[in-house]
Design a protein around this motif. Structure first.
Motif, PDB file in Angstrom:
ATOM      1  N   MET A 154       0.912  -1.166   0.041  1.00 18.31           N
ATOM      2  CA  MET A 154      -0.077   0.187   0.037  1.00 18.31           C
ATOM      3  C   MET A 154       0.873   1.153  -0.026  1.00 18.31           C
ATOM      4  O   MET A 154       2.015   1.091   0.535  1.00 18.31           O
ATOM      5  CB  MET A 154      -0.791  -0.106   1.269  1.00 18.31           C
ATOM      6  CG  MET A 154      -1.803  -1.319   1.453  1.00 18.31           C
ATOM      7  SD  MET A 154      -2.751  -1.841   0.298  1.00 18.31           S
ATOM      8  CE  MET A 154      -2.004  -3.117  -0.198  1.00 18.31           C
ATOM      9  N   VAL A 155       0.307   2.229  -0.523  1.00 15.64           N
ATOM     10  CA  VAL A 155       1.382   3.587  -0.594  1.00 15.64           C
ATOM     11  C   VAL A 155       0.571   4.565   0.206  1.00 15.64           C
ATOM     12  O   VAL A 155      -0.392   4.880   0.328  1.00 15.64           O
ATOM     13  CB  VAL A 155       1.493   4.144  -2.019  1.00 15.64           C
ATOM     14  CG1 VAL A 155       2.051   5.244  -2.123  1.00 15.64           C
ATOM     15  CG2 VAL A 155       2.021   2.957  -2.871  1.00 15.64           C
ATOM     16  N   GLY A 156       1.438   5.296   1.086  1.00 14.64           N
ATOM     17  CA  GLY A 156       1.117   6.194   2.066  1.00 14.64           C
ATOM     18  C   GLY A 156       1.996   7.306   2.119  1.00 14.64           C
ATOM     19  O   GLY A 156       3.070   7.419   1.544  1.00 14.64           O
ATOM     20  N   SER A 177      -3.375   1.658   9.326  1.00  9.35           N
ATOM     21  CA  SER A 177      -4.593   2.282  10.099  1.00  9.35           C
ATOM     22  C   SER A 177      -4.808   3.713   9.459  1.00  9.35           C
ATOM     23  O   SER A 177      -6.122   4.002   9.380  1.00  9.35           O
ATOM     24  CB  SER A 177      -4.686   2.490  11.433  1.00  9.35           C
ATOM     25  OG  SER A 177      -5.723   2.740  12.022  1.00  9.35           O
ATOM     26  N   ASP A 178      -3.713   4.494   9.090  1.00  8.12           N
ATOM     27  CA  ASP A 178      -4.129   5.971   8.745  1.00  8.12           C
ATOM     28  C   ASP A 178      -4.825   5.902   7.365  1.00  8.12           C
ATOM     29  O   ASP A 178      -5.307   6.824   7.021  1.00  8.12           O
ATOM     30  CB  ASP A 178      -2.753   6.589   8.602  1.00  8.12           C
ATOM     31  CG  ASP A 178      -2.218   7.216   9.960  1.00  8.12           C
ATOM     32  OD1 ASP A 178      -2.975   7.067  10.889  1.00  8.12           O
ATOM     33  OD2 ASP A 178      -1.038   7.478   9.972  1.00  8.12           O
ATOM     34  N   LEU A 179      -4.741   4.849   6.562  1.00  7.88           N
ATOM     35  CA  LEU A 179      -5.445   4.608   5.407  1.00  7.88           C
ATOM     36  C   LEU A 179      -6.601   4.561   5.381  1.00  7.88           C
ATOM     37  O   LEU A 179      -7.383   4.826   4.346  1.00  7.88           O
ATOM     38  CB  LEU A 179      -4.520   3.620   4.376  1.00  7.88           C
ATOM     39  CG  LEU A 179      -3.153   3.584   4.046  1.00  7.88           C
ATOM     40  CD1 LEU A 179      -2.792   2.089   3.490  1.00  7.88           C
ATOM     41  CD2 LEU A 179      -2.828   4.741   3.367  1.00  7.88           C
ATOM     42  N   GLY A 180      -7.406   4.229   6.470  1.00  8.23           N
ATOM     43  CA  GLY A 180      -8.656   4.376   6.566  1.00  8.23           C
ATOM     44  C   GLY A 180      -9.415   2.966   5.968  1.00  8.23           C
ATOM     45  O   GLY A 180      -8.863   2.087   5.402  1.00  8.23           O
ATOM     46  N   GLY A 181     -10.729   3.056   6.385  1.00  6.81           N
ATOM     47  CA  GLY A 181     -11.497   2.034   5.605  1.00  6.81           C
ATOM     48  C   GLY A 181     -10.965   0.569   6.107  1.00  6.81           C
ATOM     49  O   GLY A 181     -10.780   0.296   7.269  1.00  6.81           O
ATOM     50  N   ARG A 182     -11.058  -0.239   5.146  1.00  3.84           N
ATOM     51  CA  ARG A 182     -10.495  -1.905   5.131  1.00  3.84           C
ATOM     52  C   ARG A 182      -9.160  -1.725   5.795  1.00  3.84           C
ATOM     53  O   ARG A 182      -8.874  -2.771   6.520  1.00  3.84           O
ATOM     54  CB  ARG A 182     -10.405  -2.479   3.954  1.00  3.84           C
ATOM     55  CG  ARG A 182      -9.623  -2.082   3.102  1.00  3.84           C
ATOM     56  CD  ARG A 182      -9.490  -2.987   1.641  1.00  3.84           C
ATOM     57  NE  ARG A 182     -10.821  -2.960   0.923  1.00  3.84           N
ATOM     58  CZ  ARG A 182     -11.507  -3.995   0.630  1.00  3.84           C
ATOM     59  NH1 ARG A 182     -10.967  -5.065   0.858  1.00  3.84           N
ATOM     60  NH2 ARG A 182     -12.405  -3.641  -0.043  1.00  3.84           N
ATOM     61  N   TYR A 183      -8.375  -0.705   5.583  1.00  2.98           N
ATOM     62  CA  TYR A 183      -7.171  -1.001   6.029  1.00  2.98           C
ATOM     63  C   TYR A 183      -6.872  -0.883   7.568  1.00  2.98           C
ATOM     64  O   TYR A 183      -6.107  -1.548   8.218  1.00  2.98           O
ATOM     65  CB  TYR A 183      -6.247   0.188   5.397  1.00  2.98           C
ATOM     66  CG  TYR A 183      -6.402   0.266   3.804  1.00  2.98           C
ATOM     67  CD1 TYR A 183      -5.601  -0.857   3.126  1.00  2.98           C
ATOM     68  CD2 TYR A 183      -7.078   1.263   3.287  1.00  2.98           C
ATOM     69  CE1 TYR A 183      -5.813  -0.623   1.790  1.00  2.98           C
ATOM     70  CE2 TYR A 183      -7.338   1.288   1.991  1.00  2.98           C
ATOM     71  CZ  TYR A 183      -6.650   0.074   1.122  1.00  2.98           C
ATOM     72  OH  TYR A 183      -6.751   0.024  -0.189  1.00  2.98           O
ATOM     73  N   ILE A 185      -9.001  -2.303   9.609  1.00  2.93           N
ATOM     74  CA  ILE A 185      -9.139  -3.692   9.762  1.00  2.93           C
ATOM     75  C   ILE A 185      -7.920  -4.541   9.869  1.00  2.93           C
ATOM     76  O   ILE A 185      -7.459  -5.355  10.370  1.00  2.93           O
ATOM     77  CB  ILE A 185     -10.326  -4.406   9.136  1.00  2.93           C
ATOM     78  CG1 ILE A 185     -11.712  -3.593   9.580  1.00  2.93           C
ATOM     79  CG2 ILE A 185     -10.552  -5.714   9.269  1.00  2.93           C
ATOM     80  CD1 ILE A 185     -12.930  -3.892   8.697  1.00  2.93           C
ATOM     81  N   TRP A 186      -7.163  -4.392   8.678  1.00  3.84           N
ATOM     82  CA  TRP A 186      -5.926  -5.069   8.414  1.00  3.84           C
ATOM     83  C   TRP A 186      -4.845  -4.679   9.467  1.00  3.84           C
ATOM     84  O   TRP A 186      -4.058  -5.484   9.779  1.00  3.84           O
ATOM     85  CB  TRP A 186      -5.305  -4.526   7.096  1.00  3.84           C
ATOM     86  CG  TRP A 186      -6.124  -5.058   5.898  1.00  3.84           C
ATOM     87  CD1 TRP A 186      -7.334  -5.665   5.810  1.00  3.84           C
ATOM     88  CD2 TRP A 186      -5.643  -4.845   4.479  1.00  3.84           C
ATOM     89  NE1 TRP A 186      -7.581  -5.772   4.602  1.00  3.84           N
ATOM     90  CE2 TRP A 186      -6.822  -5.429   3.671  1.00  3.84           C
ATOM     91  CE3 TRP A 186      -4.546  -4.383   3.849  1.00  3.84           C
ATOM     92  CZ2 TRP A 186      -6.555  -5.560   2.452  1.00  3.84           C
ATOM     93  CZ3 TRP A 186      -4.418  -4.406   2.315  1.00  3.84           C
ATOM     94  CH2 TRP A 186      -5.431  -4.946   1.636  1.00  3.84           C
ATOM     95  N   ALA A 187      -4.979  -3.443   9.663  1.00  3.25           N
ATOM     96  CA  ALA A 187      -3.812  -3.056  10.844  1.00  3.25           C
ATOM     97  C   ALA A 187      -4.181  -3.734  12.163  1.00  3.25           C
ATOM     98  O   ALA A 187      -3.006  -3.831  12.914  1.00  3.25           O
ATOM     99  CB  ALA A 187      -4.104  -1.366  11.118  1.00  3.25           C
ATOM    100  N   ASN A 188      -5.259  -4.227  12.505  1.00  7.19           N
ATOM    101  CA  ASN A 188      -5.479  -4.986  13.688  1.00  7.19           C
ATOM    102  C   ASN A 188      -5.407  -6.474  13.595  1.00  7.19           C
ATOM    103  O   ASN A 188      -5.537  -7.320  14.387  1.00  7.19           O
ATOM    104  CB  ASN A 188      -6.981  -4.668  14.352  1.00  7.19           C
ATOM    105  CG  ASN A 188      -6.915  -2.972  14.899  1.00  7.19           C
ATOM    106  OD1 ASN A 188      -5.803  -2.733  15.590  1.00  7.19           O
ATOM    107  ND2 ASN A 188      -7.961  -2.228  14.245  1.00  7.19           N
ATOM    108  N   PHE A 189      -5.221  -7.001  12.243  1.00 12.57           N
ATOM    109  CA  PHE A 189      -5.249  -8.161  11.891  1.00 12.57           C
ATOM    110  C   PHE A 189      -4.032  -9.072  12.541  1.00 12.57           C
ATOM    111  O   PHE A 189      -2.771  -8.318  12.446  1.00 12.57           O
ATOM    112  CB  PHE A 189      -5.195  -8.612  10.529  1.00 12.57           C
ATOM    113  CG  PHE A 189      -5.554 -10.043  10.095  1.00 12.57           C
ATOM    114  CD1 PHE A 189      -6.715 -10.499  10.084  1.00 12.57           C
ATOM    115  CD2 PHE A 189      -4.321 -10.946   9.773  1.00 12.57           C
ATOM    116  CE1 PHE A 189      -7.075 -11.720   9.736  1.00 12.57           C
ATOM    117  CE2 PHE A 189      -4.739 -12.040   9.261  1.00 12.57           C
ATOM    118  CZ  PHE A 189      -6.122 -12.428   9.582  1.00 12.57           C
TER     119      PHE A 189
END
Length: 196
Positions: A154-156, A177-183, A185-189
């Protein structure tokens, strides 16, 4: 399983292009010593290829252990990537350092090492103003673009203070997490889903 829920875990990139000063955030399931849950700061990107430094993989040595000129100066060192690991690189906020290359948002790459050593000894460069790396991450022409198209990254963006001051252990999760949305959820996976 609900189809909408399943879709949350399909790897979908947020951007297909990258620029100098961007960060690459490894997708949650990317494996390997260097890039598993890595956050990579891009310092060079053009038609010849790309260069970056992994920000969140500390090694067990400090600058004092690795560089004679910095004996007694215990700055953390990070594994910047798999290329030229016998070389020390650095990102910092000191525009006055001769030959330093401005990257973005007050972040500089490299510069005159003798001058840097003197500034460190004089207490004019603090740990939160510099990050040292053993090696770097490099991509040949078209290689990074291919990895982006394969959804490996992902690019940020990252603010200067976060880049140099946020604890390494929080960088991947916060950046994702800063990417928002589905990301978010990914951050907490969990890193190991079996341990969940």
């Amino acid at each position: 399983m609900d189809e909408q829920f399943q879709d949350l875990f399909k790897i979908k990139p947020n951007r297909k292009n990258v620029a100098v000063g961007d960060i690459l955030i490894a997708e949650p399931f990317l494996e390997g010593r260097y890039f598993s849950r890595a956050v990579v700061y891009i310092v060079e990107h053009d038609e010849k290829g790309s260069i970056g430094f992994v920000l969140n993989k500390p090694i067990s040595y400090t600058t004092s252990d690795l560089v004679t000129e910095l004996k007694g100066m215990d700055f953390p060192v990070y594994l910047g990537g798999p290329v030229e690991q016998n070389q020390l690189y650095y990102l910092h906020t000191h525009s006055e350092l001769p030959d330093a290359l401005h990257i973005d948002d007050g972040i500089y790459w490299g510069g005159d090492f003798v001058h840097l050593t003197r500034l460190i000894r004089e207490g004019k460069v603090l740990p939160e103003e510099i990050r040292f790396f053993a090696g770097y991450s490099g991509w040949e022409a078209g290689q990074l673009q291919k990895e982006l198209e394969e959804n490996s990254w992902m690019v940020g963006n990252m603010e200067r203070t976060r880049l140099l001051q946020l604890p390494w252990s929080e960088l991947w999760e916060k950046s994702m997490s800063d990417l928002g949305g589905r990301y978010k959820i990914w951050a907490n996976f969990p890193e190991d889903p079996i341990m969940n």
